[in-house]
Design a protein around this motif. Structure first.
Motif, mmCIF file in Angstrom:
data_model
loop_
_atom_site.group_PDB
_atom_site.id
_atom_site.type_symbol
_atom_site.label_atom_id
_atom_site.label_comp_id
_atom_site.label_asym_id
_atom_site.label_seq_id
_atom_site.Cartn_x
_atom_site.Cartn_y
_atom_site.Cartn_z
ATOM 1 N N UNK A 257 0.843 -1.197 0.000
ATOM 2 C CA UNK A 257 0.000 0.000 0.000
ATOM 3 C C UNK A 257 0.883 1.253 0.000
ATOM 4 N N UNK A 258 0.502 2.305 -0.744
ATOM 5 C CA UNK A 258 1.315 3.539 -0.788
ATOM 6 C C UNK A 258 1.527 4.190 0.579
ATOM 7 N N UNK B 188 -13.069 -3.240 3.437
ATOM 8 C CA UNK B 188 -12.003 -2.316 3.802
ATOM 9 C C UNK B 188 -10.642 -2.974 3.616
ATOM 10 N N UNK B 189 -10.507 -4.215 4.091
ATOM 11 C CA UNK B 189 -9.226 -4.903 3.920
ATOM 12 C C UNK B 189 -8.901 -5.081 2.450
ATOM 13 N N UNK B 190 -9.914 -5.389 1.653
ATOM 14 C CA UNK B 190 -9.702 -5.552 0.213
ATOM 15 C C UNK B 190 -9.267 -4.237 -0.426
ATOM 16 N N UNK B 191 -9.906 -3.117 -0.008
ATOM 17 C CA UNK B 191 -9.532 -1.812 -0.563
ATOM 18 C C UNK B 191 -8.097 -1.456 -0.202
ATOM 19 N N UNK B 192 -7.684 -1.733 1.039
ATOM 20 C CA UNK B 192 -6.300 -1.465 1.440
ATOM 21 C C UNK B 192 -5.326 -2.341 0.677
ATOM 22 N N UNK B 193 -5.697 -3.583 0.455
ATOM 23 C CA UNK B 193 -4.841 -4.481 -0.331
ATOM 24 C C UNK B 193 -4.677 -3.989 -1.762
ATOM 25 N N UNK B 194 -5.702 -3.280 -2.261
ATOM 26 C CA UNK B 194 -5.672 -2.773 -3.635
ATOM 27 C C UNK B 194 -5.145 -1.349 -3.725
ATOM 28 N N UNK B 195 -4.592 -0.832 -2.632
ATOM 29 C CA UNK B 195 -3.918 0.454 -2.684
ATOM 30 C C UNK B 195 -4.711 1.650 -2.226
ATOM 31 N N UNK C 203 -5.842 4.747 -0.251
ATOM 32 C CA UNK C 203 -5.143 5.685 0.616
ATOM 33 C C UNK C 203 -6.178 6.473 1.410
ATOM 34 N N UNK C 204 -5.966 6.577 2.709
ATOM 35 C CA UNK C 204 -6.905 7.303 3.563
ATOM 36 C C UNK C 204 -7.150 8.707 3.029
ATOM 37 N N UNK C 205 -8.415 9.106 3.036
ATOM 38 C CA UNK C 205 -8.784 10.431 2.555
ATOM 39 C C UNK C 205 -9.171 10.459 1.100
ATOM 40 N N UNK C 206 -9.043 9.338 0.398
ATOM 41 C CA UNK C 206 -9.383 9.298 -1.025
ATOM 42 C C UNK C 206 -10.894 9.274 -1.216
ATOM 43 N N UNK C 207 -11.310 9.558 -2.444
ATOM 44 C CA UNK C 207 -12.728 9.530 -2.764
ATOM 45 C C UNK C 207 -13.226 8.112 -2.968
#
Length: 453
Positions: A247-248, A329-336, A338-342
């Motif tokens: 993750x970035x 949420x875990x899937x979204x973090x695994x796919x990159x 970034x907190x605060x994104x749309x």
């Protein structure tokens, strides 16, 4: 109608100490409207209230009457930021909590390291510990942009959602129409139809954060759903949601390519973050209730007879926003992600919806008859019967049933049908003017648990 005596035979066991019965008017001629408005000294919570009633026909002269009445009421929200009190307190350390979290009171960092850290609207990463008795477990690894250790120590990394409410915005609109017809003799027929609409929007605040060093889980249960903990296998044991090394946001600069960095390098990192991009958690409700009632009154064979039959139906639109789907949420973090994104709502906090409904059908027939005159007044007999059918169907939202998202106090289920019947009799008389005697009996049959006398 105010009856200070026991009236349980007619109105049920709750009426043993008397009855206050609100009786709607049978007729109205002309038109009348009312209105009022007001606000608080701070200019919020403003309320508008309007009503009207209009009718035609005279029962005495025309043999009928028809009237329609309506009411509208709206009240604005009151924001927590417009009042002072514990609800806008961020510093809970005087009560053994932490900055930004009252839920931490009485908890020990030794049993759950997340209690050592306040919530954050900017976010920071935490070493969840890899290996038994890892001394680094629960240590802050790095702060995400917008905050640092010094700012955190000065309590500058958390904000209360400005739209948090002390009082939600509510609205109500009601319409009632009644037609009354004079029949032969002194018999009257009345038909009443009504529609009630009520709505509210309750807004709390930002997400309380993931607080996942101790693990996250959701206990689900319900009709046909065995009690289980979800999710379990889909997340890193013990259900710790982490930011992967791909993750970035991952602090790769702290992990030398040649090795020798911290033990967590290359492993997922836990975090504390309030997800302000989701906006406030909220509950939106909109309920429509429909009623149709018919009643008939008159005299026959020395009896005063009253009969009522009716059907009522209510349906609610229930929406919950801001609840995180942990797997997504875990899937979204695994796919990159970034907190605060749309797009956060669509990715891992979809709206939960359900439509609970209920139904009530009833029949009520009772009559009164004067048996004879006593020295103090008449001896009256009242007999009657009642029948009720109640149906409720309230299911938890699908995501709550599956354990993917949490529902406050839930998952909530109210499902079933109940049919109840009752018969009653009552004698009332005055042997002398200073003494009144009342004797009553009632029998109730409940589908769910039997009968009662």
């Amino acid at each position: 109608q105010v009856d200070k005596n026991g009236a349980s035979a007619v109105y049920g066991s709750d009426a043993i100490a008397g009855v206050v019965n609100v009786i709607l008017r049978k007729e109205f001629q002309g038109f009348k409207a009312t209105g009022e408005a007001g606000t608080s000294e701070r200019g919020d919570g403003t309320m508008e209230h309007f009503g009207f009633i209009g009718g035609i026909g005279s029962l005495a002269d025309d043999g009928y009457n028809w009237y329609v009445s309506g009411e509208f009421r709206h009240q604005d929200q009151i924001l927590a930021s417009h009042r002072s009190g514990l609800w806008d307190t961020l510093d809970w350390t005087p009560w053994e909590g932490t900055y930004g979290a009252a839920t931490n009171i009485g908890a020990s960092p030794a049993t759950n390291p997340i209690f050592a850290f306040p919530q954050s609207t900017t976010g920071y990463l935490i070493d969840p510990g890899y290996g038994q008795n890892d001394p680094a477990a629960g240590q802050i690894v790095s702060y995400l942009p917008g905050c640092d250790a010094q700012s955190q120590a000065m309590n500058r990394c958390l904000a209360i959602y400005p739209g948090s409410q002390l009082q939600p915005a509510t609205g109500r609109f009601d319409v009632i129409s009644k037609f009354t017809k004079q029949l032969a003799g002194d018999w009257q027929l009345g038909i009443q139809a009504s529609w009630f609409n009520s709505s509210s929007q309750e807004v709390s605040g930002y997400s309380p954060g993931v607080e996942n060093v101790g693990g996250v889980s959701n206990i689900v249960f319900g009709p046909g759903v065995p009690v289980s903990v979800v999710p379990a296998s889909s997340l890193i044991t013990p259900n710790i949601i982490t930011i992967p090394s791909t993750n970035p946001m991952y602090p790769t600069a702290m992990c030398p390519a040649a090795g020798g960095g911290p033990a967590w390098c290359g492993q997922g990192l836990a975090f504390q973050y309030a997800f302000p991009e989701l906006g406030a958690a909220s509950i939106l409700t909109n309920t429509n209730t429909y009623r149709l009632l018919a009643n008939i009154d008159g005299d026959a064979g020395g009896w005063r007879i009253h009969g009522t039959a009716g059907a009522m139906y209510a349906r609610m639109s229930y929406e919950v926003t801001g609840q995180i789907n942990w797997q997504d949420l875990q899937s979204a973090l695994n796919n990159g992600y970034v907190f605060g994104s749309g797009g956060a709502t669509q990715l891992f906090a979809p709206v939960m919806e359900t439509n609970p409904w209920s139904e009530l059908d009833l029949i009520d027939v009772h009559g009164t008859h004067t048996l004879f005159q006593l020295p103090g007044g008449p001896l009256d007999l009242a007999i009657g019967a009642q029948y009720y059918k109640k149906v409720q169907d309230e299911h938890a939202p699908d995501a709550a049933v599956e354990g993917l998202q949490s529902e406050a106090g839930g998952p909530i289920y109210v499902i079933g049908t109940e049919k109840d019947a009752a018969g009653f009799a009552e004698l009332d008389g005055k042997p002398i003017k200073q003494l009144e005697i009342d004797a009553a009996a009632r029998y109730d049959d409940y589908q769910t648990f039997g009968s009662a006398v």
